[in-house]
Structures are given as structure tokens and as C-alpha cells.
Design a protein around this motif. Structure first.
Motif, short mmCIF file in Angstrom:
data_model
loop_
_atom_site.label_atom_id
_atom_site.label_comp_id
_atom_site.label_asym_id
_atom_site.label_seq_id
_atom_site.Cartn_x
_atom_site.Cartn_y
_atom_site.Cartn_z
N LEU A 43 -72.77 -70.28 4.72
CA LEU A 43 -71.99 -71.15 5.60
C LEU A 43 -71.50 -70.39 6.83
N GLY A 47 -72.09 -71.03 10.79
CA GLY A 47 -70.98 -71.08 11.73
C GLY A 47 -71.18 -70.26 12.99
N ARG A 50 -72.30 -73.18 14.94
CA ARG A 50 -71.42 -74.34 14.77
C ARG A 50 -70.17 -73.94 14.01
N SER A 52 -67.37 -75.17 13.99
CA SER A 52 -66.61 -76.32 13.49
C SER A 52 -66.99 -76.66 12.06
N LYS A 53 -68.23 -76.39 11.65
CA LYS A 53 -68.65 -76.65 10.28
C LYS A 53 -67.89 -75.74 9.31
#
Length: 257
Positions: A43, A47, A50, A52-53
Motif C-alpha cells: 500500500l 501511495g 496516490r 490519498s489512498k
């Protein structure tokens, strides 16, 4: 009396034993499987483009860890065992941030959400703006508590859930804003913070008695509060840094400090 009958207040350094517990837990989990944090690391890599994810992941996990404990125990209840204590509502929140941070740093740091070359550094003003929204809403809730519902004890569950939700959003957002600022400010060549980096942990360990006695020394001085705060801050940094530098010259000290 407190040594014989309790309670045994640990003071502001209570968090040291909490961190040690998390460290020991992480070590044991690593022995079970070195790959437990890989999903978080994947993850983090997402990031990079992105952030925001990853922010949403942080918010969801920390809300799940914090809100039920806050509503159940309230904000003033502490788990205590002898001199060891931790705030009941936040213990899982602290653990969430600890292990999520460990997952980010487990591998691919320069290719993840905290890369100095990622999108997070490009949107520091965006994250600063996002931070202001839950911060303002937290003050709205404080106004409601003081002026509308009369500051009851205990606070109603709906209030704790609402305030806690804004607190979770604020915590995740300000974390991203601060990290974006420092990552963007990463300059070529050594800076003061770079020089301080190797001594940072030692400074953390030794600063408490220094700042305590500095505040005691300043207590009776006829100075504005802001002046006392500035003197205490800069003197604490300087003296803690100097003390750590001296201690690190002792044989074997580098393994600890």
C-alpha cells in the motif's frame, strides 16, 4: 506512600515502556513471519503516486482501533499495572500507527509514500488545508461540550464518537502535512536536522530531566510565558544534544544511543 500503596505515576515518560512493548511485539511477530507487514508496504508503494489512498487506509484502520475503545472507556480511563500505565482509549491507536509506520519502512522506502520524490511532497499545501477542516470541527465539538451540553462527566457516547472521528481525521492529515513539508525540504548536503539525526534517540532519552529542571529554574523569573517557552526549548535541545554527544563517546554507548 505511592511506592507502598499506589498509584505509581510514571509521568510523561509513560510512553517509553509502551514503545518498548510494541518493539518486543514486533520482534516476536517478525520471528513468526518476516512477511506480515508486506501488505502495508505494498500500500505504501501505491501511495508513491496516490498518497490519498494510504491516507484513507490510515484513517480507516485508526478509526476502527480508536473509536470503539473511546466510546467504551471514555477519554480519562487508564490501564495501570504498577508503574506502567497507558490511556485505554488510545492504546490500539498507538499500536496502529506504530505497525503502519513499520510497514512503510519495512522495504522500498524510497519507492513508497514517504519517498522524497513522491506525490506527497508536491501537495503539502493541500494536506495543510485538509488538516484545518477536522481541526475546526474539533473546536466546534469543544464549544458544544462547554456551552451546550454543559461539560458532563462522563461525556455521552455520541459526542465521543463525533469528536473521535474528527480527531482521527486530524491526526492522519497533520501527519501527512508535516511529513510532506520535511520531505520537500530535503536539501542537497547536510542540514542541521541531518547532523542531529544520529543523536536524536539519545536526545529523547536524556531530555526529560533537563527540561524539567529548566522549567523549575525559570518558574520564578519575571518573564513572559513565550520567552520562558523559547528559553526552555532551545536550551533543552542544546543541552540534550551535548549530553548525548558526550555519552556516545562511552564504550558501547552507540549500541544504545
Amino acid at each position: 506512600k505511592t511506592m507502598m500503596f499506589g498509584p505509581w505515576p510514571s509521568g510523561p515518560i509513560w510512553f517509553v515502556w509502551v514503545l518498548m512493548t510494541f518493539d518486543l511485539t514486533a520482534s516476536l511477530l517478525y520471528r513468526v513471519s518476516p512477511h506480515l507487514l508486506e501488505p502495508i508496504n505494498r500500500l505504501s508503494i501505491m501511495g508513491f503516486e496516490r498518497p490519498s489512498k494510504f491516507w484513507l487506509f490510515l484513517v480507516v484502520v485508526s478509526a476502527a482501533a480508536y473509536l470503539p475503545m473511546l466510546v467504551h472507556y471514555g477519554q480519562n480511563y487508564w490501564f495501570e499495572l504498577g508503574p506502567f500505565s497507558v490511556q485505554a482509549s488510545r492504546v490500539l491507536l498507538y499500536a496502529s500507527y506504530f505497525f503502519i509506520g513499520a510497514g512503510i519502512g519495512a522495504a522500498n522506502l524510497e519507492g513508497g509514500v514517504l519517498s522524497a520524490h513522491g506525490r506527497l511532497t508536491e501537495r503539502r499545501w493541500f494536506w495543510t488545508g485538509v488538516t484545518l477542516i477536522p481541526y475546526a470541527l474539533m473546536w466546534v465539538m469543544i464549544y458544544i461540550k462547554r456551552q451546550i451540553i454543559g461539560n458532563p462527566d462522563p461525556l455521552p457516547g455520541w459526542y465521543l464518537a463525533a469528536y473521535g472521528s474528527f480527531y482521527v481525521l486530524f491526526s492522519a492529515s497533520i501527519l501527512f502535512a508535516i511529513l510532506a513539508y520535511f520531505l520537500q525540504s530535503k536539501a542537497v548536503g547536510p542540514t542541521l536536522l541531518d547532523r542531529m539525526q544520529s543523536d536524536a534517540y539519545g536526545m529523547f532519552l536524556v531530555h526529560y530531566p533537563i527540561v524539567l529542571w529548566l522549567q523549575y529554574w525559570l518558574f520564578d523569573m519575571d518573564l513572559p510565558a513565550i520567552a520562558k517557552a523559547a528559553i526552555a526549548f532551545f536550551a533543552t535541545v542544546a543541552l540534550s544534544w551535548a549530553a548525548t554527544a558526550v555519552l556516545r563517546k562511552l564504550p558501547g554507548a552507540n549500541y544504545v544511543l
